[in-house]
Design a protein around this motif. Structure first.
Motif, PDB file in Angstrom:
ATOM      1  N   GLN A 174      18.191   5.472  30.642  1.00 49.83           N
ATOM      2  CA  GLN A 174      18.844   6.273  31.634  1.00 49.83           C
ATOM      3  C   GLN A 174      19.739   5.416  32.668  1.00 49.83           C
ATOM      4  O   GLN A 174      20.811   5.734  32.936  1.00 49.83           O
ATOM      5  CB  GLN A 174      17.793   7.205  32.620  1.00 49.83           C
ATOM      6  CG  GLN A 174      18.532   7.847  33.780  1.00 49.83           C
ATOM      7  CD  GLN A 174      17.451   8.513  34.598  1.00 49.83           C
ATOM      8  OE1 GLN A 174      16.431   9.165  33.961  1.00 49.83           O
ATOM      9  NE2 GLN A 174      17.578   8.679  35.788  1.00 49.83           N
ATOM     10  N   GLN A 195      23.447  12.997  37.157  1.00 50.59           N
ATOM     11  CA  GLN A 195      22.308  12.443  37.035  1.00 50.59           C
ATOM     12  C   GLN A 195      21.306  13.093  35.618  1.00 50.59           C
ATOM     13  O   GLN A 195      21.560  14.215  35.279  1.00 50.59           O
ATOM     14  CB  GLN A 195      21.170  12.879  38.149  1.00 50.59           C
ATOM     15  CG  GLN A 195      21.135  14.482  38.517  1.00 50.59           C
ATOM     16  CD  GLN A 195      20.537  14.876  39.710  1.00 50.59           C
ATOM     17  OE1 GLN A 195      19.399  14.067  39.994  1.00 50.59           O
ATOM     18  NE2 GLN A 195      20.960  15.718  40.487  1.00 50.59           N
ATOM     19  N   ALA A 196      20.133  12.507  35.047  1.00 54.05           N
ATOM     20  CA  ALA A 196      19.372  12.925  34.240  1.00 54.05           C
ATOM     21  C   ALA A 196      18.581  13.977  34.789  1.00 54.05           C
ATOM     22  O   ALA A 196      18.082  13.800  35.986  1.00 54.05           O
ATOM     23  CB  ALA A 196      18.800  12.025  33.532  1.00 54.05           C
ATOM     24  N   LEU A 241      24.105  14.190  29.692  1.00 53.23           N
ATOM     25  CA  LEU A 241      24.080  14.126  31.130  1.00 53.23           C
ATOM     26  C   LEU A 241      24.587  15.278  32.125  1.00 53.23           C
ATOM     27  O   LEU A 241      24.798  15.016  33.409  1.00 53.23           O
ATOM     28  CB  LEU A 241      24.788  12.667  31.675  1.00 53.23           C
ATOM     29  CG  LEU A 241      24.080  11.367  31.224  1.00 53.23           C
ATOM     30  CD1 LEU A 241      24.861  10.426  31.644  1.00 53.23           C
ATOM     31  CD2 LEU A 241      22.818  11.201  31.696  1.00 53.23           C
ATOM     32  N   TYR A 272      22.848   4.218  30.840  1.00 52.75           N
ATOM     33  CA  TYR A 272      23.967   5.133  30.402  1.00 52.75           C
ATOM     34  C   TYR A 272      24.484   5.577  31.882  1.00 52.75           C
ATOM     35  O   TYR A 272      25.735   5.801  31.655  1.00 52.75           O
ATOM     36  CB  TYR A 272      23.048   6.642  30.091  1.00 52.75           C
ATOM     37  CG  TYR A 272      22.513   6.440  28.743  1.00 52.75           C
ATOM     38  CD1 TYR A 272      23.110   5.383  27.796  1.00 52.75           C
ATOM     39  CD2 TYR A 272      21.523   7.383  28.277  1.00 52.75           C
ATOM     40  CE1 TYR A 272      22.562   5.423  26.431  1.00 52.75           C
ATOM     41  CE2 TYR A 272      21.109   7.336  26.682  1.00 52.75           C
ATOM     42  CZ  TYR A 272      21.588   6.379  25.911  1.00 52.75           C
ATOM     43  OH  TYR A 272      21.440   6.130  24.730  1.00 52.75           O
ATOM     44  N   PRO A 275      24.304  10.187  26.062  1.00 50.29           N
ATOM     45  CA  PRO A 275      25.048  10.443  27.301  1.00 50.29           C
ATOM     46  C   PRO A 275      26.069  11.383  27.432  1.00 50.29           C
ATOM     47  O   PRO A 275      26.151  12.087  28.334  1.00 50.29           O
ATOM     48  CB  PRO A 275      24.981   9.123  28.255  1.00 50.29           C
ATOM     49  CG  PRO A 275      25.646   8.163  27.189  1.00 50.29           C
ATOM     50  CD  PRO A 275      24.418   8.317  25.946  1.00 50.29           C
ATOM     51  N   LEU A 299      15.296   9.076  27.042  1.00 47.15           N
ATOM     52  CA  LEU A 299      16.126   9.122  28.221  1.00 47.15           C
ATOM     53  C   LEU A 299      15.446   7.983  29.373  1.00 47.15           C
ATOM     54  O   LEU A 299      16.346   7.306  30.003  1.00 47.15           O
ATOM     55  CB  LEU A 299      16.216  10.437  28.758  1.00 47.15           C
ATOM     56  CG  LEU A 299      16.961  11.632  27.921  1.00 47.15           C
ATOM     57  CD1 LEU A 299      16.677  12.861  28.651  1.00 47.15           C
ATOM     58  CD2 LEU A 299      18.384  11.094  28.289  1.00 47.15           C
ATOM     59  N   SER A 300      14.355   7.979  29.568  1.00 49.71           N
ATOM     60  CA  SER A 300      13.726   7.018  30.520  1.00 49.71           C
ATOM     61  C   SER A 300      13.961   5.909  30.122  1.00 49.71           C
ATOM     62  O   SER A 300      14.547   4.836  31.075  1.00 49.71           O
ATOM     63  CB  SER A 300      12.231   7.397  30.701  1.00 49.71           C
ATOM     64  OG  SER A 300      11.654   6.406  31.417  1.00 49.71           O
TER      65      SER A 300
END
Length: 348
Positions: free
Chosen positions: A171, A191-192, A145, A174, A141, A167-168
């Protein structure tokens, strides 16, 4: 210079609130900035769930990130050698950008939206060329991010083929952990963003008179390590495949990381940009610290396994000879020793 912002609040009743940059409306005068907003009203859809305090407006440009030009057209922001905190606002990793004749590529975007916004300002102070690409070197992150301001301005987000899944999977954790560490106000709006293009092996992108070679690596520091080589200056953005001063963090494979370092050493470079420290390291001398630490991690782990040590005992002794050479050693070495022990004890 003026920029467009909108004030967003976690809740309208009691905040906290923070001005969010609406990228792409920068102008030398307030009137020109307002005219840009009127001509192309920005979407606020990415801020759903937050309270909007008033309409978008134009204000004098806020503070940019400090960057150094380490080679012609190659700029680096050096993050602090610290853990993310409310004091440092998560500014703990190296970020950069490369300017071509037609566009700009950004390499990593920091731990929160504010970092990406400040990096955007640093770019705008040096060129009005569009930011066409954002390259994320891996999923951690502190590197990934801050991409939203660039995505909203139309930049293509690029990463390793394994990056979307990585990432999923992480996420939610993080976002929660970074907000707790740096505080809700500084984290507001973070936010991602979706990855627009993934790379299995290699990809060249042309910024105009400047070709960047993007390369996806096997599992090493993580399962999604990705590098950027500026062919003009032979400058390699190595992400967290290379650490300097900040102790390396093993979140992938020790054996894999050592193999990748051996491949990196074959490259013809002038300098490399590590994910932490630097900001620019000589070549190939910049690899020495990493190789020494990973070799000590492997040697001590194999010795502990051979002697029948339990994991808890081994963690106390593995790589201790390296303690004087790295900052944040006590925060990361026990995790690295645990990961190395778990990997190597199951080898055939």
């Amino acid at each position: 210079m003026f920029e467009a912002v909108v004030s967003l609040c976690l809740t309208l009743s009691d905040g906290p609130c923070r001005d969010q940059l609406l990228s792409g409306h920068e102008a030398m005068t307030r009137e020109a900035c307002i005219a840009s907003l009127a001509a192309s009203a920005p979407s606020l859809g990415s801020f759903d769930g937050l309270g909007v305090l008033g309409d978008p407006t134009c204000k004098p440009m806020a503070e940019p990130l400090e960057v150094a030009e380490v080679a012609a057209g190659v700029f680096v922001h050096m993050g602090l050698i610290e853990e993310p905190s409310k004091t440092n606002r998560g500014d703990v990793s190296n970020l950069g950008f490369i300017i071509g004749t037609h566009g700009v590529a950004v390499i990593d975007t920091g731990a929160a939206r504010w970092t990406g916004e400040a990096l955007w300002r640093a770019i705008r102070l040096r060129t009005d060329r569009p930011v066409t690409h954002v390259v994320l070197t891996h999923m951690h992150p502190d590197h990934a991010l801050g991409a939203a301001p660039f995505s909203e301005a139309g930049a293509q987000i690029i990463g390793h083929a394994n990056l979307p899944r990585a990432l999923s999977d992480r996420q939610a954790n993080y976002l929660e952990s970074l907000e707790r560490l740096i505080g809700s106000e500084q984290f507001l709006g973070t936010q991602a963003v979706p990855i627009d293009q993934v790379v299995q092996d290699r990809l060249d992108i042309d910024l105009g008179g400047r070709v960047l070679e993007l390369r996806a690596w096997p599992v090493a520091h993580t399962a999604a390590d990705f590098t950027v080589l500026d062919q003009n200056t032979k400058t390699l953005f190595a992400g967290d495949l290379i650490f300097h001063r900040h102790i390396p963090a093993l979140d992938g494979s020790l054996n894999g990381w050592q193999a990748v370092l051996a491949e990196l050493q074959k490259m013809e470079l002038t300098r490399l940009i590590p994910g932490h420290g630097g900001p620019a390291l000589d070549w190939p001398g910049g690899l020495a610290g990493m190789k020494s630490y990973l070799n000590a991690l492997e040697t001590d782990t194999r010795a502990a396994i051979s002697e029948g040590a339990r994991l808890g005992e081994a963690v106390e002794i593995i790589a201790q000879s390296q303690a004087a050479h790295w900052e944040l050693f006590d925060a990361y070495n026990p995790r690295n020793a645990t990961a190395a022990f778990t990997e190597l004890e199951w080898e055939d």
